[in-house]
Scaffold this motif. Structure first.
Motif, PDB file in Angstrom:
ATOM      1  N   ILE A 180       0.847  -1.196   0.000  1.00 29.85           N
ATOM      2  CA  ILE A 180       0.000   0.000   0.000  1.00 29.85           C
ATOM      3  C   ILE A 180       0.883   1.247   0.000  1.00 29.85           C
ATOM      4  CG2 ILE A 180      -1.764   1.284   1.278  1.00 29.85           C
ATOM      5  CD1 ILE A 180      -2.783  -1.365   2.371  1.00 29.85           C
ATOM      6  N   TYR A 181       1.930   1.206   0.848  1.00 30.49           N
ATOM      7  CA  TYR A 181       2.835   2.355   0.968  1.00 30.49           C
ATOM      8  C   TYR A 181       3.559   2.612  -0.354  1.00 30.49           C
ATOM      9  CZ  TYR A 181       5.782   5.517   3.725  1.00 30.49           C
ATOM     10  OH  TYR A 181       6.396   6.621   4.255  1.00 30.49           O
ATOM     11  N   LEU A 193      -5.466  -1.051  -4.058  1.00 30.10           N
ATOM     12  CA  LEU A 193      -6.777  -1.660  -3.846  1.00 30.10           C
ATOM     13  C   LEU A 193      -6.635  -3.153  -3.555  1.00 30.10           C
ATOM     14  CD1 LEU A 193      -9.793  -1.125  -3.762  1.00 30.10           C
ATOM     15  CD2 LEU A 193      -9.930  -1.835  -6.130  1.00 30.10           C
ATOM     16  N   THR A 194      -5.823  -3.857  -4.329  1.00 30.04           N
ATOM     17  CA  THR A 194      -5.665  -5.302  -4.126  1.00 30.04           C
ATOM     18  C   THR A 194      -5.144  -5.597  -2.728  1.00 30.04           C
ATOM     19  OG1 THR A 194      -5.081  -5.421  -6.462  1.00 30.04           O
ATOM     20  CG2 THR A 194      -4.724  -7.397  -5.151  1.00 30.04           C
ATOM     21  N   ALA A 195      -4.105  -4.870  -2.310  1.00 26.66           N
ATOM     22  CA  ALA A 195      -3.531  -5.118  -0.981  1.00 26.66           C
ATOM     23  C   ALA A 195      -4.550  -4.810   0.109  1.00 26.66           C
ATOM     24  CB  ALA A 195      -2.274  -4.280  -0.788  1.00 26.66           C
TER      25      ALA A 195
ATOM     26  N   PHE B  75      -4.925   2.934   7.494  1.00 28.83           N
ATOM     27  CA  PHE B  75      -3.903   3.351   6.539  1.00 28.83           C
ATOM     28  C   PHE B  75      -4.368   3.090   5.107  1.00 28.83           C
ATOM     29  CE2 PHE B  75       0.346   2.117   4.568  1.00 28.83           C
ATOM     30  CZ  PHE B  75       0.635   3.421   4.205  1.00 28.83           C
ATOM     31  N   ALA B  76      -4.993   1.918   4.878  1.00 27.41           N
ATOM     32  CA  ALA B  76      -5.461   1.578   3.534  1.00 27.41           C
ATOM     33  C   ALA B  76      -6.509   2.581   3.065  1.00 27.41           C
ATOM     34  CB  ALA B  76      -6.036   0.165   3.519  1.00 27.41           C
ATOM     35  N   VAL B  77      -7.442   2.940   3.961  1.00 29.16           N
ATOM     36  CA  VAL B  77      -8.498   3.884   3.579  1.00 29.16           C
ATOM     37  C   VAL B  77      -7.900   5.250   3.246  1.00 29.16           C
ATOM     38  CG1 VAL B  77     -10.532   5.117   4.421  1.00 29.16           C
ATOM     39  CG2 VAL B  77     -10.294   2.689   4.848  1.00 29.16           C
TER      40      VAL B  77
END
Lengths: 226, 224
Positions: A180-181, A193-195, B75-77
Motif C-alpha cells: 500500500i505504501y 486496492l488489491t492489498a 492506513f489503507a483507507v
C-alpha cells in the motif's frame, strides 16, 4: 520502437487482472509476512496476557494497575507506538510484533479477566466441595467457563492486529502495508486496492476461523442456545 | 539512553517549536482536525443512532459497523482516498477518513445505550402521556448519556490516532514530526514526535475522564 502496451496496468485502473497474474509472487510474500506478523503478535499477546489476568485475579490489588497500564498503552496511537519502540528494536519486524503485542494485551487481559470474574461463586464452591484442588479448579472449571469471553477478546485482538500490521510499513515491515505504501508513492491504484482488499479478507477469515474454534471448544454454549 | 537524551534535547530546543514545521503549528493542526472531525462525526452518527435506538431497529447495523471499522485498515483507507479524485482537494481525504473511523464507536455505543434504557421506565413515561419525541429527549437520551459519552471519548481517541496516521499520506498534524524524522533517519526526532503524540492522546483521554468525573452523578453511572 514498439508501442506501449495498452492494458489495465498501463491505464492504471483500480481493478486489474494483469496485476494479479504478473505480481503473484510479490502479493503472496506480502500475505505471508502479514500472517506471520499477526500470528506471532497475537501468540505472544496471549502468552503474556493469560498469566497477567490470572495474577490480577489471584491478587485483587494487582487488578487496577494492570488494567490501567494496558489501557494507557492502548490509547497511544499506532504510529507513535511503533516510533517509541524504534530505539529498542531498530527498523525490524520485531518492532512491529512488539507494538502489536502491547495493543493486544489490553483487549486480551480485559476479556480474560472479565471471563474469570464472571464464573459464579456457587460453581466454584461446588467444585471445591467435590474435592477439586486449585489447579484442577482452574483448568477444569474456571478456564472453560471463561473461554467465551476470552475468545471474544482474542477475536477482536486478532482483527485489530491484522489491520494495524499495515502501519508497520513505516519501518518496512508491514506485510500488505508495504505494498500500500509503495503503491501510494507511485500512484499505483491496482496495487493499493488489491492489498487493501486482501487485508480485509485476512481479517474476516481469521475472525471466522477463531469463531469456529470457539464453537468447537465450547459445545455447551450452542446446546444452551438451541 | 543516548537516543532518549537526544530526543529530550530535540524537544527542549526552541527552534523546533516555531515555524510552519514547528510543534505549535503541528499541534494546532492536530487539534483542529480532531475537534472538527469529532463534531462532524457526532452530527452524522448520533442522530442516526438515537432514532434507531428509539425505534428499536437496525441493531445488526449498529454492531456490524463497529466490526467492519475494526477490520478495515485505517492506513489503507487513507491511501485509497488519496488516490481517488478526492485526493486532489487538500485535507479532504484526511477529514473523510477521520470521520469514517470515528462513526463506528459513536453509533454502537449510543445505540447500545438507548436499547439499555429500562423498559419499565419507558412504559411509565408512555403511561404519563409522553409522545415519542418527548420520550426520546427527556427520558431515553438522559438515561443513555453515560454510554453516549463513552462513545464520544472512544471516537476522540480514535480521531487522534487516525490524524497521526494521516501524516503518512501527507496530511498535517503531529504525525508529520514522526514521518519527517523517519525520512531524515533522525531517530531522536522520531521519538520526540512519538512522545508528543502519545502525550496528546493521553491528555484527550484525561479531559474526557475529568468531564465525566465532574459531571452530574446521573451522567456518570454505568460509564466504563
Amino acid at each position: 520502437m514498439t508501442a506501449p502496451p495498452d492494458d489495465c496496468l498501463a491505464r492504471n485502473e483500480w481493478i486489474c487482472g494483469a496485476y494479479l497474474t504478473s505480481r503473484r509472487q510479490i502479493l503472496w510474500n506480502a500475505v505471508l509476512e502479514h500472517l506471520e506478523l499477526t500470528f506471532f503478535a497475537v501468540l505472544l499477546g496471549v502468552l503474556i496476557a493469560v498469566p497477567l489476568a490470572l495474577a490480577a485475579r489471584r491478587w485483587s490489588w494487582l487488578g487496577a494497575p494492570v488494567l490501567g497500564i494496558t489501557t494507557v498503552l492502548y490509547t497511544i496511537p499506532s504510529l507513535a507506538m511503533f516510533s517509541l519502540l524504534l530505539p529498542l528494536y531498530g527498523l525490524s519486524a520485531s518492532l512491529v510484533v512488539a507494538g502489536l503485542v502491547l495493543y493486544s494485551l489490553t483487549l486480551l487481559v480485559r476479556n480474560i479477566l472479565a471471563g474469570l470474574r464472571a464464573v459464579p461463586e456457587d460453581t466454584r464452591q461446588a467444585a471445591r466441595g467435590l474435592g477439586y484442588g486449585p489447579l484442577r479448579l482452574l483448568l477444569a472449571v474456571e478456564v472453560p467457563l471463561a473461554l467465551p469471553a476470552a475468545m471474544a477478546g482474542l477475536r477482536i485482538a486478532t482483527v485489530s492486529a491484522v489491520s494495524l500490521v499495515t502501519v508497520g510499513a513505516i519501518v518496512g515491515h508491514g506485510g500488505l502495508g508495504n505494498l500500500i505504501y509503495a503503491g501510494m508513492n507511485t500512484f499505483f491504484k491496482a496495487q493499493v486496492l488489491t492489498a487493501s482488499v486482501l487485508c480485509v479478507l485476512i481479517a474476516v477469515l481469521a475472525d471466522l476461523l477463531l469463531l469456529g474454534l470457539q464453537r468447537l471448544l465450547t459445545p455447551w454454549t450452542r446446546a444452551a442456545r438451541a | 539512553m543516548n537516543t532518549l537524551s537526544a530526543a529530550w534535547s530535540w524537544l527542549t530546543s526552541a527552534a523546533h517549536w516555531s515555524g510552519p514545521d514547528g510543534v505549535w503549528h503541528r499541534l494546532g493542526e492536530h487539534l483542529f482536525l480532531t475537534v472538527v472531525c469529532l463534531a462532524l462525526s457526532c452530527a452524522v452518527a448520533l442522530p442516526v443512532a438515537l432514532v434507531l435506538g428509539h425505534l428499536g431497529k437496525g441493531g445488526a447495523l449498529a454492531v456490524n459497523v463497529s466490526n467492519a471499522g475494526r477490520a478495515v485498515p485505517t492506513f489503507a483507507v487513507l491511501v485509497l482516498l488519496l488516490l481517488t479524485p478526492i485526493g486532489t482537494y487538500g485535507d479532504w481525504p484526511t477529514i473523510i477518513a477521520l470521520v469514517l473511523f470515528a462513526i463506528p464507536p459513536l453509533l454502537t455505543n449510543a445505540y447500545v445505550g438507548m436499547r439499555g434504557v429500562d423498559g419499565d421506565v419507558v412504559q411509565a413515561a408512555r403511561g404519563m402521556g409522553m409522545t415519542g419525541s418527548q420520550l426520546l429527549r427527556r427520558v431515553e437520551v438522559p438515561l443513555a448519556l453515560p454510554l453516549i459519552l463513552t462513545g464520544v471519548r472512544i471516537a476522540a481517541v480514535q480521531l487522534v490516532a487516525t490524524a497521526t496516521l494521516a501524516a503518512l499520506v501527507g496530511g498535517g498534524g503531529l504525525g508529520r514530526i514522526i514521518t519527517a524524522g523517519f525520512n531524515l533517519a533522525d531517530t531522536p526526532q522520531v521519538v520526540a514526535g512519538a512522545v508528543l503524540v502519545a502525550v496528546f492522546a493521553l491528555l484527550v483521554e484525561a479531559v474526557f475522564e475529568a468531564v465525566r468525573r465532574l459531571g452530574p452523578r446521573w451522567a456518570r453511572d454505568g460509564a466504563r
